[in-house]
Design a protein around this motif. Structure first.
Motif, mmCIF file in Angstrom:
data_model
loop_
_atom_site.group_PDB
_atom_site.id
_atom_site.type_symbol
_atom_site.label_atom_id
_atom_site.label_comp_id
_atom_site.label_asym_id
_atom_site.label_seq_id
_atom_site.Cartn_x
_atom_site.Cartn_y
_atom_site.Cartn_z
ATOM 1 N N LEU A 189 -6.293 5.672 2.195
ATOM 2 C CA LEU A 189 -6.177 4.292 2.666
ATOM 3 C C LEU A 189 -7.518 3.908 3.287
ATOM 4 C CD1 LEU A 189 -3.843 2.202 2.879
ATOM 5 C CD2 LEU A 189 -3.574 2.917 5.258
ATOM 6 N N ALA A 206 0.842 4.081 -2.895
ATOM 7 C CA ALA A 206 0.416 5.451 -2.612
ATOM 8 C C ALA A 206 1.465 6.442 -3.103
ATOM 9 C CB ALA A 206 0.164 5.622 -1.117
ATOM 10 N N THR A 207 2.725 6.128 -2.853
ATOM 11 C CA THR A 207 3.799 7.042 -3.275
ATOM 12 C C THR A 207 3.784 7.210 -4.798
ATOM 13 O OG1 THR A 207 5.101 6.251 -1.420
ATOM 14 C CG2 THR A 207 6.301 7.446 -3.129
ATOM 15 N N LEU A 225 -6.949 0.772 -1.078
ATOM 16 C CA LEU A 225 -6.799 2.209 -1.310
ATOM 17 C C LEU A 225 -7.899 2.677 -2.246
ATOM 18 C CD1 LEU A 225 -2.996 2.217 -2.312
ATOM 19 C CD2 LEU A 225 -3.917 2.739 -0.068
ATOM 20 N N ILE A 248 -8.403 5.772 -5.045
ATOM 21 C CA ILE A 248 -7.622 6.791 -5.735
ATOM 22 C C ILE A 248 -8.559 7.671 -6.541
ATOM 23 C CG2 ILE A 248 -5.801 7.164 -7.485
ATOM 24 C CD1 ILE A 248 -5.890 3.771 -6.315
ATOM 25 N N THR A 264 -4.971 11.456 -5.819
ATOM 26 C CA THR A 264 -5.230 11.634 -4.384
ATOM 27 C C THR A 264 -5.570 10.255 -3.845
ATOM 28 O OG1 THR A 264 -6.158 13.784 -4.871
ATOM 29 C CG2 THR A 264 -6.678 12.871 -2.708
ATOM 30 N N VAL A 265 -4.833 9.846 -2.833
ATOM 31 C CA VAL A 265 -4.955 8.461 -2.371
ATOM 32 C C VAL A 265 -5.452 8.437 -0.929
ATOM 33 C CG1 VAL A 265 -3.686 6.303 -2.016
ATOM 34 C CG2 VAL A 265 -3.037 7.838 -3.880
ATOM 35 N N GLU A 290 0.569 9.109 -5.970
ATOM 36 C CA GLU A 290 0.555 10.538 -5.602
ATOM 37 C C GLU A 290 1.544 11.311 -6.473
ATOM 38 O OE1 GLU A 290 -1.115 10.358 -1.036
ATOM 39 O OE2 GLU A 290 1.049 10.363 -1.357
ATOM 40 N N ALA A 337 0.816 -1.216 0.000
ATOM 41 C CA ALA A 337 0.000 0.000 0.000
ATOM 42 C C ALA A 337 0.853 1.271 0.000
ATOM 43 C CB ALA A 337 -0.948 -0.014 1.199
ATOM 44 N N ALA A 338 1.899 1.278 0.792
ATOM 45 C CA ALA A 338 2.706 2.500 0.921
ATOM 46 C C ALA A 338 3.391 2.827 -0.405
ATOM 47 C CB ALA A 338 3.731 2.335 2.034
#
Ligand SMILES: Nc1ncnc2c1ncn2[C@@H]1O[C@H](COP(=O)(O)OP(=O)(O)OP(=O)(O)O)[C@@H](O)[C@H]1O
Length: 327
Positions: free
Chosen positions: A249, A237-238, A255, A257, A246-247, A241, A233-234
């Motif tokens: 959790l 997201a990176t 996620l 988006i 726009t993400v 973004e 997930a991390a």
């Protein structure tokens, strides 16, 4: 060229009740137009005004550019199903239609044709008093079709229909529109019109809330959100973004988006080497979109947290006005 229904600025009061409050729309030929709104929204009153059965306090309702009362042989222009009360319980469907046909200068042949069209040929000689509500709806539709009119208005035609009847009705409405007729169908349930109406007139509190194609309503309601399931997930997201998304959790591996379409999400994650289990554009049902649009226009709605039925508390009246028309 087909024949349109044009409703412009209709106002109608019944005593203290404002039934129509500036109702305005046009219904075009060649498509099924759903006329949807909560109970008491003014659908039946609008149809009655188009048919000259109610007189508006202000505004006009025209069929093919003329008021119903001035149409020559009006049943050859507009066919309507308003309510499906048994016509004369002791009379057979065929006799009922023969009597109507006679009053319009039409022959037996047309009666048998319309009985066949609505699937009642086998029950045509039975007394209508023994008909189910679904059969009475079919009989009402047969009567509306007698004059072979280019414009058809059906008020809640799905009422009392069993699942087979509903499937039949959907196909039937489609065939009328494919014939380039103008087809206006009211319902207080959006689900009945799902997969049937090409276009929607959504009304509440006597006025238009939305005049939209069904596809556009769904697309607007769905927005641009994409759901993603990933064990990284991390990292996802990176990457997203960085691409302008726009993400949010929404779970340990989930996620949401916005700002990046689903196909691009897949490409971005692939390029960044981020594994994922699922990417899906968010689906919104027509029912949800409709309920969101009409939430302010429901005449009698249970207030959140209101006392349950039987506790002595009456229905809560939502005093808000309908939203402005979205065109
Ligand atoms: N003849 C009448 N006398 C008094 N009030 C009326 C009359 N006809 C309609 N109304 C009122 O006008 C408002 C609009 O009614 P209408 O039947 O047009 O709504 P609708 O959208 O067709 O509702 P439903 O889905 O329940 O059929 C309602 O508040 C209704 O009670």
């Amino acid at each position: 060229m087909g024949t349109s229904i044009e409703v412009d600025g209709l106002h109608k009061r019944f005593g203290g009740t404002k039934a129509l409050d500036g109702m305005t729309f046009t219904v075009s030929p060649g498509r099924v137009t759903g006329f949807v709104g909560p109970n008491g929204a003014g659908k039946s009153t609008t149809m009655r005004v188009v048919l000259g059965l109610d007189t508006p306090d202000a505004g006009t309702a025209l069929v093919g550019g003329r008021r119903y009362a001035t149409l020559p042989r009006p049943l050859g222009w507009v066919g309507a199903l308003l309510d499906a009360a048994a016509p004369q319980p002791g009379r057979s469907a065929r006799n009922h239609l023969l009597w109507l046909a006679h009053s319009q200068g039409l022959g037996r042949r047309r009666v048998d044709e319309v009985l066949d069209l609505v699937g009642l040929a086998g029950a045509a000689r039975r007394k209508t008093g023994g008909y189910s509500l679904g059969m009475r709806q079919r009989l009402g539709i047969a009567a509306a079709l007698l004059g072979d009119p280019p414009v058809l208005m059906f008020d809640e035609p799905f009422n009392g229909m069993d699942p087979q009847g509903i499937v039949w009705m959907r196909g039937f409405l489609r065939s009328l529109a494919d014939d380039d007729r103008t087809v206006l169908v009211s319902s207080h349930l959006m689900s009945e019109l799902q997969d049937t109406a090409d276009h929607l007139l959504i009304v509440g509190r006597g006025r238009l809330i939305a005049d939209t194609s069904t596809a556009a309503l769904l697309a607007a309601a769905a927005g641009d959100r994409v759901r993603l399931r990933t064990s990284a997930a991390a990292a996802a997201a990176t990457a997203l973004e960085r691409a302008g998304g726009t993400v949010v959790l929404t779970g340990p591996q989930a996620l949401t988006i916005s700002g990046v379409p689903a196909a691009e999400v897949v490409a971005i994650l692939g390029a960044a080497g981020v594994p994922f289990a699922e990417v899906a554009a968010e689906q919104v049902s027509l029912e949800r979109a409709y309920l969101d649009l009409t939430s302010d226009a429901v005449e009698y709605a249970a207030r959140p947290g209101a006392a349950p039925p039987g506790s002595g508390a009456g229905p809560a009246v939502d005093g808000a006005h309908a939203k402005d028309a979205v065109r």
